[in-house]
Design an enzyme around this catalytic site. Structure first.
Site, PDB file in Angstrom:
ATOM      1  N   TYR A 127       0.825  -1.204   0.000  1.00  0.00           N
ATOM      2  CA  TYR A 127       0.000   0.000   0.000  1.00  0.00           C
ATOM      3  C   TYR A 127       0.867   1.266   0.000  1.00  0.00           C
ATOM      4  O   TYR A 127       0.698   2.159   0.832  1.00  0.00           O
ATOM      5  CB  TYR A 127      -0.961  -0.017   1.187  1.00  0.00           C
ATOM      6  CG  TYR A 127      -1.853  -1.225   1.182  1.00  0.00           C
ATOM      7  CD1 TYR A 127      -2.888  -1.333   0.265  1.00  0.00           C
ATOM      8  CD2 TYR A 127      -1.641  -2.293   2.061  1.00  0.00           C
ATOM      9  CE1 TYR A 127      -3.695  -2.459   0.222  1.00  0.00           C
ATOM     10  CE2 TYR A 127      -2.442  -3.420   2.018  1.00  0.00           C
ATOM     11  CZ  TYR A 127      -3.465  -3.492   1.095  1.00  0.00           C
ATOM     12  OH  TYR A 127      -4.255  -4.608   1.050  1.00  0.00           O
ATOM     13  N   LYS A 171      -2.246 -15.477  10.655  1.00  0.00           N
ATOM     14  CA  LYS A 171      -1.552 -14.485  11.470  1.00  0.00           C
ATOM     15  C   LYS A 171      -0.891 -15.085  12.719  1.00  0.00           C
ATOM     16  O   LYS A 171       0.219 -15.547  12.665  1.00  0.00           O
ATOM     17  CB  LYS A 171      -2.489 -13.332  11.821  1.00  0.00           C
ATOM     18  CG  LYS A 171      -2.841 -12.448  10.629  1.00  0.00           C
ATOM     19  CD  LYS A 171      -3.492 -11.161  11.043  1.00  0.00           C
ATOM     20  CE  LYS A 171      -3.853 -10.273   9.848  1.00  0.00           C
ATOM     21  NZ  LYS A 171      -2.698  -9.737   9.134  1.00  0.00           N
ATOM     22  N   ASP A 203     -14.074 -15.881   9.029  1.00  0.00           N
ATOM     23  CA  ASP A 203     -12.689 -15.467   8.804  1.00  0.00           C
ATOM     24  C   ASP A 203     -12.130 -14.998  10.142  1.00  0.00           C
ATOM     25  O   ASP A 203     -12.358 -13.877  10.572  1.00  0.00           O
ATOM     26  CB  ASP A 203     -12.662 -14.348   7.759  1.00  0.00           C
ATOM     27  CG  ASP A 203     -11.268 -13.780   7.531  1.00  0.00           C
ATOM     28  OD1 ASP A 203     -10.340 -14.140   8.276  1.00  0.00           O
ATOM     29  OD2 ASP A 203     -11.119 -12.951   6.609  1.00  0.00           O
ATOM     30  N   TYR A 219     -13.172  -7.195   5.339  1.00  0.00           N
ATOM     31  CA  TYR A 219     -11.894  -7.335   4.626  1.00  0.00           C
ATOM     32  C   TYR A 219     -11.434  -8.783   4.788  1.00  0.00           C
ATOM     33  O   TYR A 219     -11.403  -9.316   5.890  1.00  0.00           O
ATOM     34  CB  TYR A 219     -10.836  -6.385   5.194  1.00  0.00           C
ATOM     35  CG  TYR A 219      -9.470  -6.591   4.567  1.00  0.00           C
ATOM     36  CD1 TYR A 219      -9.166  -6.050   3.321  1.00  0.00           C
ATOM     37  CD2 TYR A 219      -8.504  -7.361   5.213  1.00  0.00           C
ATOM     38  CE1 TYR A 219      -7.931  -6.261   2.735  1.00  0.00           C
ATOM     39  CE2 TYR A 219      -7.264  -7.577   4.638  1.00  0.00           C
ATOM     40  CZ  TYR A 219      -6.988  -7.026   3.397  1.00  0.00           C
ATOM     41  OH  TYR A 219      -5.768  -7.251   2.823  1.00  0.00           O
TER      42      TYR A 219
END
Length: 431
Positions: A19, A281, A252, A147
């Protein structure tokens, strides 16, 4: 010639960061070492990693139990293909996952990264529906402000208007979006379907039943979509609607898993279990890329009994032994300690120390759940501007959107956490 460039000059000229505008790279720090909660920069400056390196380093950097497990595995079996072969690191990790995850999720598919685990979950849902004879069910329903990753199919279930991937909406698969759950965590639940979001969800699922394979969402906490916390009763009701319409429910939990919300999994805040769960993660304590997609026997055997009879996915590095060993060590660390008390202590301190932000101008909200602390501003906050203050604060924070937030490592001491919250308050005043 690249050899005359300094390391940072080379980085800014040739390495593309996430990004980032390559024409305006912004402040970037060269990290030469990391240990515990600290990042040591090239000039010796030490910064507290208040982001847990994008939410994964829950046991701190270079944790000796995890690095030791990787070293030990490296001596015998760094990698082997998982097609037709297996190994003890994968089996031992699988046993551990079954101990701690929702009881109905008995089938484990190892993945490379979090967004890949979402891709796998979506493929599972479509292939299951096809195996059941529902060949038209290849789309998905989801909630806005969500997201789920940067890979192609995962992007299609991120918010198409306000999300980071709205640029690609014309190229992505068209999915079915409903409003994010309107009742926040901590507010009283309203049984009126018109007020709690379930009327809209029923309408969408009913109208497109023949097209929708699964309903995917982040349980309780929306991460990158805005750090929004919503009422878990929405999940209980969504489970019933998915069952009614034959749609698979996908959670998720890449950002919310492994204690981050105060429950071992955010699923623990509600009374139901999903058909498929995505984990990543914190799975390896942030020491190596890894993820998993877990499902129940109904989905797994349904795929197996359909055509072509095999699940159509198989990454080269699936079940990498180094990653499996790291994950097993990280999960043993987590469950071998009183993680609940540790997270509760972090949560309590953040509630106290972030509370003064409510009185600041331009602060829209302050919220804390487990080891997640958020100051939401009324305007966009520059990550570059925050980075420019990091050396002075001794804290690395990376705001996004309107949110100045932290997900500190669980090993953060009270003094270190106070330094983090002070940095957040400073950013809320100055940015």
């Amino acid at each position: 010639m690249t050899d005359v460039l300094s390391p940072l000059e080379f980085d800014q000229k040739h390495l593309w960061h996430p990004y980032t505008n390559v024409t305006k790279p912004g402040p970037t720090f060269v990290v030469k070492e990391a240990e515990g909660v600290h990042l040591t920069l090239e000039d010796g400056t030490r910064l507290i990693d208040a982001m847990s390196s994008w939410w994964c380093m829950m046991h701190g950097h270079r944790n000796p139990a995890i690095t030791g497990a990787i070293h030990q595995q490296l001596e015998t079996l760094p990698h082997v293909m998982f097609g037709g072969l297996t190994h003890h690191a994968a089996i031992d990790l699988g046993r551990k996952l079954l101990e701690i995850t929702p009881a109905s999720l008995t089938r484990i598919f190892y993945c490379d990264s979090g967004s890949v685990s979402v891709e796998v979950a979506m493929k599972m849902a479509v292939q299951y529906q096809h195996a059941m004879g529902h060949v038209g069910r290849s789309q998905f329903a989801t909630i806005r402000s969500g997201y789920h990753g940067d890979t192609w199919k995962a992007m299609s279930v991120c918010d198409p208007d306000t999300g980071m991937h709205h640029l690609f909406q014309g190229a992505l698969s068209v999915q079915h979006f409903v409003s994010r759950p309107p009742i926040r965590l901590g507010e009283e639940w309203n049984d009126d379907p018109a007020k709690n979001g379930l009327e809209e969800l029923r309408r969408v699922l009913s109208a497109a039943t023949d097209q929708i394979a699964g309903f995917i969402l982040e349980p309780v906490v929306q991460g990158t979509g805005g750090m929004y916390f919503y009422h878990p009763e929405y999940l209980n009701q969504a489970r019933a609607l998915c069952d009614e319409f034959g749609i698979l429910l996908i959670f998720d939990e890449i950002a919310t898993g492994f204690g981050r919300t105060g429950q071992l999994f955010a699923t623990g805040h509600c009374a139901v279990e999903p058909d498929i769960i995505c984990l990543g993660k914190g799975l390896t304590g942030g020491h190596i890329s890894f993820a998993t997609t877990m499902t129940n026997d109904r989905v797994a055997t349904g795929i197996g009994n359909g055509q072509p009879g095999i699940f159509m996915h198989g990454p080269t590095y699936m079940a990498n032994p180094l990653a499996c060993a790291a994950a097993k060590a990280a999960l043993d660390l987590l469950t071998g300690q009183d993680w609940q008390s540790r997270v509760a202590t972090i949560s309590s301190q953040m509630r106290t120390e972030l509370a003064p932000a409510r009185a600041l101008p331009n602060v829209a909200d302050v919220r804390v759940l487990g080891a997640i602390g958020v100051i939401e501003m009324t305007h966009q906050v520059s990550a570059d501007a925050a980075h420019a203050r990091a050396r002075d604060m001794g804290v690395f924070l990376r705001p996004f959107g309107k949110n100045i937030y932290t997900m500190p490592p669980y090993v953060t001491t009270p003094d270190q956490l106070s330094q983090i919250t002070a940095g957040m308050l400073r950013l809320a005043q100055e940015l």
